[in-house]
Design a protein around this motif. Structure first.
Motif, PDB file in Angstrom:
ATOM      1  N   GLY A 271       0.550  -0.920  -0.137  1.00 49.92           N
ATOM      2  CA  GLY A 271       0.187  -0.380  -0.286  1.00 49.92           C
ATOM      3  C   GLY A 271       0.877   0.791  -0.036  1.00 49.92           C
ATOM      4  N   TRP A 272       2.110   1.201  -0.291  1.00 50.86           N
ATOM      5  CA  TRP A 272       2.527   2.424  -0.292  1.00 50.86           C
ATOM      6  C   TRP A 272       2.954   3.104  -1.537  1.00 50.86           C
ATOM      7  CZ3 TRP A 272       9.000   2.530  -1.231  1.00 50.86           C
ATOM      8  CH2 TRP A 272       8.801   3.603  -1.195  1.00 50.86           C
ATOM      9  N   LYS A 273       2.526   4.407  -1.789  1.00 53.00           N
ATOM     10  CA  LYS A 273       2.402   5.425  -2.748  1.00 53.00           C
ATOM     11  C   LYS A 273       3.791   5.656  -2.795  1.00 53.00           C
ATOM     12  CE  LYS A 273      -2.363   6.392  -2.405  1.00 53.00           C
ATOM     13  NZ  LYS A 273      -2.607   4.780  -1.367  1.00 53.00           N
ATOM     14  N   LEU A 274       5.271   4.811  -3.392  1.00 54.62           N
ATOM     15  CA  LEU A 274       6.377   5.516  -3.667  1.00 54.62           C
ATOM     16  C   LEU A 274       6.975   6.704  -4.506  1.00 54.62           C
ATOM     17  CD1 LEU A 274       7.845   4.373  -6.080  1.00 54.62           C
ATOM     18  CD2 LEU A 274       7.458   2.547  -5.953  1.00 54.62           C
ATOM     19  N   TRP A 275       5.778   6.856  -5.841  1.00 59.37           N
ATOM     20  CA  TRP A 275       5.524   7.790  -5.903  1.00 59.37           C
ATOM     21  C   TRP A 275       5.231   9.322  -5.275  1.00 59.37           C
ATOM     22  CZ3 TRP A 275       3.065   3.022  -6.926  1.00 59.37           C
ATOM     23  CH2 TRP A 275       1.362   3.737  -6.315  1.00 59.37           C
ATOM     24  N   ASP A 276       4.957   8.943  -4.231  1.00 58.68           N
ATOM     25  CA  ASP A 276       4.719  10.533  -3.605  1.00 58.68           C
ATOM     26  C   ASP A 276       5.989  10.292  -2.867  1.00 58.68           C
ATOM     27  OD1 ASP A 276       2.132  10.800  -4.431  1.00 58.68           O
ATOM     28  OD2 ASP A 276       0.457   9.747  -3.005  1.00 58.68           O
ATOM     29  N   ALA A 277       6.691   9.898  -2.263  1.00 59.93           N
ATOM     30  CA  ALA A 277       7.129   9.472  -1.297  1.00 59.93           C
ATOM     31  C   ALA A 277       8.252  11.033  -1.199  1.00 59.93           C
ATOM     32  CB  ALA A 277       9.033   8.863  -1.765  1.00 59.93           C
ATOM     33  N   LEU A 278       9.069  11.515  -2.350  1.00 61.40           N
ATOM     34  CA  LEU A 278       9.660  12.830  -2.419  1.00 61.40           C
ATOM     35  C   LEU A 278       8.872  14.083  -2.240  1.00 61.40           C
ATOM     36  CD1 LEU A 278      12.540  13.908  -3.350  1.00 61.40           C
ATOM     37  CD2 LEU A 278      12.178  14.002  -5.704  1.00 61.40           C
ATOM     38  N   THR A 279       7.534  13.990  -3.201  1.00 60.58           N
ATOM     39  CA  THR A 279       7.030  14.960  -3.223  1.00 60.58           C
ATOM     40  C   THR A 279       6.338  15.519  -1.308  1.00 60.58           C
ATOM     41  OG1 THR A 279       5.998  14.985  -5.025  1.00 60.58           O
ATOM     42  CG2 THR A 279       4.622  16.624  -3.049  1.00 60.58           C
ATOM     43  N   GLU A 280       5.816  14.686  -0.780  1.00 58.11           N
ATOM     44  CA  GLU A 280       5.386  14.794   0.594  1.00 58.11           C
ATOM     45  C   GLU A 280       6.699  14.749   1.374  1.00 58.11           C
ATOM     46  OE1 GLU A 280       2.601  10.880   1.107  1.00 58.11           O
ATOM     47  OE2 GLU A 280       1.678  11.508  -0.254  1.00 58.11           O
ATOM     48  N   THR A 281       7.303  14.528   1.389  1.00 61.95           N
ATOM     49  CA  THR A 281       8.631  14.747   2.537  1.00 61.95           C
ATOM     50  C   THR A 281       9.157  15.700   2.467  1.00 61.95           C
ATOM     51  OG1 THR A 281      10.704  13.963   0.584  1.00 61.95           O
ATOM     52  CG2 THR A 281       9.261  12.127   2.451  1.00 61.95           C
ATOM     53  N   LEU A 282       9.177  16.843   0.848  1.00 68.92           N
ATOM     54  CA  LEU A 282       9.773  18.022   1.022  1.00 68.92           C
ATOM     55  C   LEU A 282       8.965  18.744   1.273  1.00 68.92           C
ATOM     56  CD1 LEU A 282      10.930  18.100  -3.075  1.00 68.92           C
ATOM     57  CD2 LEU A 282      12.279  18.237  -0.875  1.00 68.92           C
ATOM     58  N   TYR A 304      12.607   4.183 -10.201  1.00 68.29           N
ATOM     59  CA  TYR A 304      11.820   4.261  -9.403  1.00 68.29           C
ATOM     60  C   TYR A 304      12.658   6.176  -9.446  1.00 68.29           C
ATOM     61  CZ  TYR A 304      10.740  -0.586  -8.424  1.00 68.29           C
ATOM     62  OH  TYR A 304      10.056  -1.723  -8.538  1.00 68.29           O
ATOM     63  N   LEU A 305      14.123   6.276  -8.900  1.00 63.79           N
ATOM     64  CA  LEU A 305      14.070   7.489  -9.043  1.00 63.79           C
ATOM     65  C   LEU A 305      13.567   8.655  -9.731  1.00 63.79           C
ATOM     66  CD1 LEU A 305      17.891   7.174  -7.948  1.00 63.79           C
ATOM     67  CD2 LEU A 305      16.042   8.135  -5.958  1.00 63.79           C
ATOM     68  N   THR A 306      13.731   8.276 -11.029  1.00 62.54           N
ATOM     69  CA  THR A 306      12.547   8.981 -12.233  1.00 62.54           C
ATOM     70  C   THR A 306      11.511   9.220 -11.784  1.00 62.54           C
ATOM     71  OG1 THR A 306      14.512   8.496 -13.672  1.00 62.54           O
ATOM     72  CG2 THR A 306      12.796   9.172 -14.480  1.00 62.54           C
ATOM     73  N   ILE A 307      10.833   8.234 -11.575  1.00 60.89           N
ATOM     74  CA  ILE A 307       8.959   7.847 -10.942  1.00 60.89           C
ATOM     75  C   ILE A 307       9.162   9.089 -10.305  1.00 60.89           C
ATOM     76  CG2 ILE A 307       7.703   6.284 -10.599  1.00 60.89           C
ATOM     77  CD1 ILE A 307       8.170   4.322 -12.448  1.00 60.89           C
ATOM     78  N   ASN A 308      10.413   8.910  -8.766  1.00 59.62           N
ATOM     79  CA  ASN A 308       9.661  10.111  -7.781  1.00 59.62           C
ATOM     80  C   ASN A 308       9.878  11.244  -8.331  1.00 59.62           C
ATOM     81  OD1 ASN A 308       9.121   9.650  -4.850  1.00 59.62           O
ATOM     82  ND2 ASN A 308      10.555   7.393  -5.733  1.00 59.62           N
ATOM     83  N   GLY A 309      10.823  11.585  -9.369  1.00 57.38           N
ATOM     84  CA  GLY A 309      10.841  12.930  -9.587  1.00 57.38           C
ATOM     85  C   GLY A 309       9.783  13.618 -10.714  1.00 57.38           C
ATOM     86  N   LEU A 310       9.580  12.778 -11.352  1.00 53.95           N
ATOM     87  CA  LEU A 310       8.520  12.823 -12.636  1.00 53.95           C
ATOM     88  C   LEU A 310       6.938  13.088 -11.687  1.00 53.95           C
ATOM     89  CD1 LEU A 310       9.381  10.732 -15.179  1.00 53.95           C
ATOM     90  CD2 LEU A 310       9.268  12.830 -15.397  1.00 53.95           C
ATOM     91  N   ALA A 311       6.645  12.476 -10.954  1.00 52.44           N
ATOM     92  CA  ALA A 311       5.301  12.440 -10.124  1.00 52.44           C
ATOM     93  C   ALA A 311       5.579  13.566  -8.970  1.00 52.44           C
ATOM     94  CB  ALA A 311       5.141  11.574  -9.365  1.00 52.44           C
ATOM     95  N   ALA A 312       6.472  14.418  -9.018  1.00 52.55           N
ATOM     96  CA  ALA A 312       6.784  15.436  -7.815  1.00 52.55           C
ATOM     97  C   ALA A 312       6.483  16.590  -8.498  1.00 52.55           C
ATOM     98  CB  ALA A 312       8.091  15.560  -6.790  1.00 52.55           C
ATOM     99  N   ALA A 313       7.305  16.341  -9.583  1.00 52.34           N
ATOM    100  CA  ALA A 313       7.102  17.668 -11.087  1.00 52.34           C
ATOM    101  C   ALA A 313       5.766  18.342 -11.026  1.00 52.34           C
ATOM    102  CB  ALA A 313       7.865  17.507 -12.104  1.00 52.34           C
ATOM    103  N   ASP A 314       6.134  19.334 -11.400  1.00 54.10           N
ATOM    104  CA  ASP A 314       4.985  20.796 -12.467  1.00 54.10           C
ATOM    105  C   ASP A 314       5.072  20.575 -13.210  1.00 54.10           C
ATOM    106  OD1 ASP A 314       3.281  21.736  -9.506  1.00 54.10           O
ATOM    107  OD2 ASP A 314       5.224  22.280  -8.589  1.00 54.10           O
TER     108      ASP A 314
END
Length: 461
Positions: A271-282, A304-314
């Protein structure tokens, strides 16, 4: 052995015995270490050029001509009059009594603040930035290497800083090229984004463990890595750079370990939403309120690092060259983005529908492909064809390759770090024009997306 026909290509009539004599001994795994050590010495040598006595990169000074042309929109005579009338303002320094005045960027920022407070309200001394809205996050991505991804991200960060924005650069690529450009020093993965991602997963497991306890089940123990990550906050891993208004979260080789660790966590916590990890911690650490623009330099792979970056991006920027192979590869990159994020949405929304919850969908304020290293004489026709197929997704601005770009790269500097006295002034002006235009095209996206958010916020108030 001499060739019978000199006009034949050089791969004819190669003598195997001569080839053997030229061949070195077989390379072992230890040989890779020797090569890496040699490269490390060379990298340190090249990177050390332009450093100060403390071994840190140092930003060059800016002349009165440069300030009034590129940084503060005032006429040079008026700029000098204001300095004479305000002796408390930075006065610059000169090699001779009548020579040109030079200023640090810190001093330029102070001067800009003075003009913004005291100067004409009709002029833009400070760039547009809506109050009460978070920083805009910008990912620069493409899974094809060598397309100018890191260079584009670095120069946009420098442009935004010169424009007056407070910038954070996050290096998600374990190769650490962006970190080198900004003189970052990263000892291990604990000084990268890794602990932020680990903390997000650890917080998920803590919540899941509370649910297990409530059901009378045994909790899943957190290992030492996750326990340690819970203590780390983003400001602890952010480092200052030689730019007064650019900060950095750096990267180094150990960051690549994340690509192996994240799927393990994902298996343990479905259930961990890994794609939200970077956005939500920042966001939780207040970083989105402390900066204006955050640039994310991603690895040349859809991991996975790219996915985090892309999901965080506006805003998503995709650099590519004007060649068939890069056009083809970039099309496949967008296809993979569709498959990846549609798959995440489908999985999440299946559960959301079953529970009667609102469905999720990823959304970006703007997505633009940007042609880099453009040679109009050789690539004009292909670039026009690419424009026809990409449509609005491809920025009409094409980033030219100039001699200044090559020279700055050889000196491990960005274009904006190059001192125009190392060239002639006309060469410098021409050389930076293409990057100024690239930033102008990006800034239109930035301001447009902020303005849209501002209007929506006003309508909701």
């Amino acid at each position: 052995m001499a060739q019978d026909h000199p006009e034949h290509p050089p791969y004819f009539n190669i003598d195997p015995d001569q080839a053997l004599r030229e061949l070195e001994a077989p390379v072992t795994s230890e040989g890779f270490a020797t090569i890496a050590q040699s490269c490390a010495r060379g990298r340190d040598d090249l990177a050390s050029r332009g450093m100060n006595e403390d071994g840190r990169k140092e930003l060059r000074l800016f002349s009165t001509w440069e300030i009034t042309r590129y940084l503060i929109p005032v006429a040079t005579p008026h700029f000098r009059r204001v300095l004479r009338a305000n002796p408390d303002l930075p006065q610059g320094r000169s090699d001779t009594e009548a020579g040109a005045k030079w200023f640090t960027l810190d001093e330029v920022l102070r001067l800009r603040a003075h003009f913004a407070a005291e100067g004409s309200k009709a002029k833009e001394y400070r760039p547009y930035r809506p109050k009460g809205l978070p920083a805009k996050m910008v990912a620069v991505a493409n899974f094809k290497g060598g397309v100018g991804k890191t260079s584009t991200a670095a120069h946009l960060a420098m442009s935004a800083a010169l424009d007056g924005y407070k910038v954070l650069v996050i290096d998600l690529d374990s190769q650490g090229s962006m970190t080198s450009i900004f003189g970052g020093r990263v000892a291990d993965e604990w000084e990268t984004v890794f602990p932020l991602l680990a903390r997000h997963y650890a917080a998920y497991q803590q919540k899941a463990n509370q649910g297990r306890l409530d059901r009378g089940e045994a909790p899943v123990p957190l290992d030492e890595t996750l326990t340690e990550a819970l203590k780390i906050r983003a400001p602890e891993i952010i480092q200052k750079t030689h730019w007064p208004n650019i900060d950095l979260i750096g990267a180094q080789l150990n960051l690549y370990w994340s690509e192996f660790q994240i799927p393990v966590w994902r298996m343990q916590g479905r259930g961990w939403k890994l794609w939200d990890a970077l956005t939500e911690t920042l966001e939780a650490d207040g970083i989105l309120d402390q900066y204006d623009v955050i640039f994310l330099d991603t690895p040349p792979a859809l991991g996975y690092l790219t996915i985090n970056g892309l999901a965080a991006a506006d805003i998503l920027l995709v650099p590519l060259g004007a060649s068939f192979l890069e056009f083809d590869s970039t099309g496949r990159f967008f296809d993979m983005l569709h498959s990846t994020f549609s798959s995440i949405e489908e999985g999440e929304n299946m559960a959301a529908r079953a529970l009667g919850r609102e469905e999720m969908n990823f959304q970006w304020d703007a997505v633009r492909a940007v042609i880099t290293r453009f040679d109009g004489a050789q690539q004009g026709e292909l670039a026009s064809l690419m424009q026809a197929y990409f449509g609005r997704t491809l920025s009409p601005h094409r980033q030219d390759f100039t001699a200044l770009i090559g020279q700055a790269g050889e000196q491990v500097n960005g274009i904006y770090e190059a001192d125009y006295r190392d060239f002639n002034r006309e060469t410098y002006v021409r050389g930076r024009q293409t990057f100024d235009a690239t930033y102008a095209a990006f800034k239109r996206l930035l301001l447009g997306s902020w303005r849209r958010d501002e209007i929506e916020a006003q309508q909701e108030a």
